[in-house]
Design a protein around this motif. Structure first.
Motif, PDB file in Angstrom:
ATOM      1  N   HIS A   1     -24.844  23.141   2.845  1.00 48.43           N
ATOM      2  CA  HIS A   1     -25.689  21.954   2.704  1.00 48.43           C
ATOM      3  C   HIS A   1     -27.162  22.224   3.019  1.00 48.43           C
ATOM      4  O   HIS A   1     -27.945  21.291   3.189  1.00 48.43           O
ATOM      5  CB  HIS A   1     -25.166  20.842   3.622  1.00 48.43           C
ATOM      6  N   ALA A   2     -27.528  23.488   3.131  1.00 51.23           N
ATOM      7  CA  ALA A   2     -28.892  23.839   3.549  1.00 51.23           C
ATOM      8  C   ALA A   2     -29.886  23.654   2.407  1.00 51.23           C
ATOM      9  O   ALA A   2     -29.486  23.538   1.253  1.00 51.23           O
ATOM     10  CB  ALA A   2     -28.905  25.280   4.056  1.00 51.23           C
ATOM     11  N   PRO A   3     -31.183  23.635   2.732  1.00 51.68           N
ATOM     12  CA  PRO A   3     -32.207  23.382   1.702  1.00 51.68           C
ATOM     13  C   PRO A   3     -32.280  24.446   0.620  1.00 51.68           C
ATOM     14  O   PRO A   3     -32.757  24.173  -0.472  1.00 51.68           O
ATOM     15  CB  PRO A   3     -33.528  23.377   2.486  1.00 51.68           C
ATOM     16  N   GLU A   4     -31.871  25.665   0.911  1.00 54.54           N
ATOM     17  CA  GLU A   4     -31.809  26.676  -0.145  1.00 54.54           C
ATOM     18  C   GLU A   4     -30.736  27.694   0.219  1.00 54.54           C
ATOM     19  O   GLU A   4     -30.296  27.762   1.372  1.00 54.54           O
ATOM     20  CB  GLU A   4     -33.173  27.323  -0.394  1.00 54.54           C
ATOM     21  N   LEU A   5     -30.366  28.464  -0.784  1.00 55.21           N
ATOM     22  CA  LEU A   5     -29.235  29.373  -0.618  1.00 55.21           C
ATOM     23  C   LEU A   5     -29.462  30.382   0.512  1.00 55.21           C
ATOM     24  O   LEU A   5     -28.558  30.663   1.307  1.00 55.21           O
ATOM     25  CB  LEU A   5     -28.984  30.084  -1.957  1.00 55.21           C
ATOM     26  N   GLU A   6     -30.683  30.915   0.602  1.00 52.42           N
ATOM     27  CA  GLU A   6     -30.974  31.884   1.660  1.00 52.42           C
ATOM     28  C   GLU A   6     -30.744  31.256   3.037  1.00 52.42           C
ATOM     29  O   GLU A   6     -30.303  31.939   3.966  1.00 52.42           O
ATOM     30  CB  GLU A   6     -32.427  32.378   1.573  1.00 52.42           C
ATOM     31  N   GLU A   7     -31.056  29.971   3.175  1.00 53.69           N
ATOM     32  CA  GLU A   7     -30.865  29.296   4.464  1.00 53.69           C
ATOM     33  C   GLU A   7     -29.393  29.000   4.732  1.00 53.69           C
ATOM     34  O   GLU A   7     -28.950  28.999   5.881  1.00 53.69           O
ATOM     35  CB  GLU A   7     -31.681  28.003   4.531  1.00 53.69           C
TER      36      GLU A   7
END
Lengths: 254, 337
Positions: A33-39
């Motif tokens: 559910h993070a703001p971007e995949l890396e996160e």
């Protein structure tokens, strides 16, 4: 080691283990559910490290206690009032900004603590710290970098992290609180001096806040109690979720 | 984890539309096919037919989307894993899936599309992802069943992709397959603990097998007679085995594993044919499969909503990161100037 010292070390180790576990749980709630995949990957990775630390610490705590409780017994069969984590880490995620502020305030403490615990007279604790400090150095860089990006990003991001900082600051006093039992551990060279830890934490936090263009909140009334098992309302829900299976199927092994 | 075979007749756009081909282009095409036939790897800067590029973009991006959406059903149990060892294993697995998504998006980007564009297609509902992730994970045993069956089916599909003619995809698959086979063993080991556990745990395991068996078989895609793109994809060496061949391999490998667990495969027609050496199994309910493809699965809406929410909620974070990077650049320029 005398009984009193051993009890104090058990309490210290349990507190650190619980703090890692609860924070690891909170971060794991972000997974997917993070703001971007890396996160997504980074937050999960930090969660993984923290639960890993919790496993080592709770295992060690169980051995110090000598009552046959292993990591799972300690994690899954204690209620709120027996948990000893800092109140900071049980605070809910709210948004990514709150999560980052909470994480940074914790990481800045953890990196200083583990760095000093590497030379603990308790060899097991020193060994755990030596492993953990490598990971925590990465954590504090990750959360610190994000705090700078958000603080010195847009007006919206600045306002969000400033709000988070104000909300979470009162939970930071507890991390560097002294108590009588801990003083004995300090004297025995097993744990670092909280006063020294506090100074190092403060310097680290102030440097990052400045870069993030955020004002350091004033040290007003500090919320305390986690160390004594006095928690917020949030922890009960967290434990209900975490402990569901072992509680529902008490005879099962998994 | 992996997407289902991607060659249903309903899919559009894989075939180049018939048109006149110049002599020069014909020469390029024949040179391309020679290289593929010789098992040479095609690299991003090499000439390739437009249909090959389109097919790969579609397949790789669907695969990437599947990894990302696949984080949700398993992520559903991270906070409730029953031991710390299981929690760590599940966290690591879901993190691996995020990593697979990342390399696959990167592999797709070598074909000239951006990750943002591909994610936009996922969020708008234009792009597909594996239907398997539209099934729910109501119990802990689902985590075991996904590892054992879904990752098991994925491996059957993916191992041949390590030899795919497109270099970046093939290389990404090598690493992915190594991790997937680890996940599959973990999933099976989880099922074994349940199958050997209390009667309630065994019931949980059987229930999960009942729900995941048929969807796992559907992951291989429509049967060969129904499959539109197989021949071309085989010639291009994007695909090496037919859907039915791979499905049969999966059944042959999995039935004995279920027997070892003491669990029953939910197929009354399943039987071993001693002459062929293969298991025969009952007819697959393609109506269900097609309904899920259309968006009517139990979790289609939730999955896409969860991805959209994560994207929308994260917009201010991504904007802040961009704004901060711009400020840094400006400061560096000022300093230099």
């Amino acid at each position: 080691m005398g009984t009193d010292l051993k009890e104090a070390l058990f309490a210290f180790t349990l507190r650190l283990g619980d703090t890692s576990l609860v924070l690891g749980h909170r971060l794991s709630e972000w997974c997917g559910h993070a703001p971007e995949l890396e996160e997504d990957i980074a937050l999960t990775n930090v969660a993984l490290d923290l639960v890993g630390h919790a496993r080592m610490l709770l295992t060690h705590a169980g051995e110090l206690e000598g009552k046959g409780r292993d990591e799972d017994r300690l994690a899954y069969r204690r209620d709120v009032f027996d948990y000893r984590n800092h109140l900071l880490v049980e605070q809910p995620n709210r948004d990514f900004g709150h999560t980052i502020v909470r994480q940074f305030l914790h990481d800045a403490w953890a990196v200083e603590l583990y760095g000093r615990l590497c030379t603990s007279r308790d060899e097991t604790l020193a060994g755990i710290a030596a492993k953990a400090v490598k990971e925590v150095r990465y954590h504090v860089r990750h959360s610190g970098d994000w705090l700078v990006r958000l603080g010195d990003g847009t007006d919206v991001s600045h306002a969000r992290v400033a709000d988070a900082l104000g909300r979470l600051w009162p939970y930071t006093g507890e991390m560097v609180e002294r108590d009588g039992a801990e003083q004995a551990l300090v004297a025995a060279g097993i744990v670092p001096d909280p006063a020294d830890l506090k100074a190092a934490w403060t310097a680290r936090v102030e440097a990052v806040l400045e870069e993030a263009t955020l004002d350091r909140p004033a040290d007003g009334w500090m919320q305390k109690g986690g160390r004594r098992g006095e928690h917020s309302e949030h922890l009960g829900y967290l434990l209900a979720e975490m402990q569901f299976l072992p509680r529902a199927y008490p005879d099962a092994t998994w | 984890m992996y997407t289902q075979a991607l060659d249903a007749k309903t899919e559009q756009g894989a075939q180049p539309s018939p048109r006149l081909v110049t002599e020069q282009e014909a020469a390029l095409q024949s040179r391309f096919q020679e290289r593929v036939d010789a098992e040479e790897k095609i690299e991003p800067r090499d000439w390739m037919p437009e249909g090959y590029r389109r097919t790969l973009v579609r397949q790789i991006s669907q695969h990437a989307h599947s990894e990302i959406v696949g984080m949700l059903p398993e992520g559903n149990w991270i906070t409730r894993a029953p031991t710390l060892r299981r929690k760590v294993a599940l966290l690591a697995k879901v993190q691996d899936e995020g990593g697979h998504g990342l390399y696959l998006y990167s592999a797709a980007e070598t074909l000239g599309v951006s990750r943002d564009e591909l994610i936009g297609q996922l969020l708008s509902g234009k792009a597909k992802y594996s239907s398997i992730f539209n099934y729910p994970t109501p119990t802990w045993a689902d985590i075991g069943a996904i590892g054992w069956l879904v990752d098991g089916a994925a491996i059957m599909n993916q191992v041949p992709l390590c030899r795919c003619s497109y270099g970046p995809y093939a290389r990404a698959m090598v690493r992915i397959c190594r991790e997937e086979s680890f996940h599959q063993r973990q999933g099976y080991e989880l099922m074994l603990a349940l199958a050997q556990g209390t009667p309630e745990q065994k019931r949980m395991a059987q229930d999960a097998l009942n729900r995941w068996w048929w969807p796992s078989l559907m992951m291989f895609g429509p049967s060969d007679e129904q499959s539109a793109h197989s021949a071309q994809n085989m010639a291009w060496k994007i695909k090496r085995f037919s859907n039915d061949e791979l499905r049969q391999r999966f059944v042959d490998a999995t039935v004995p594993q279920a027997e070892f667990l003491g669990l029953t495969i939910p197929d009354p027609e399943l039987r071993f044919n001693a002459e062929t050496g293969h298991y025969e199994f009952g007819a697959i309910d393609w109506t269900e499969f097609n309904e899920i493809l259309k968006g009517n699965g139990p979790c289609n809406r939730e999955r896409i909503e969860a991805r959209r929410k994560a994207w929308d909620d994260g917009a201010w974070v991504r904007e802040a990161a961009v704004a901060h990077a711009a400020k840094r650049r400006q400061r560096a320029l000022k300093k230099a100037g």
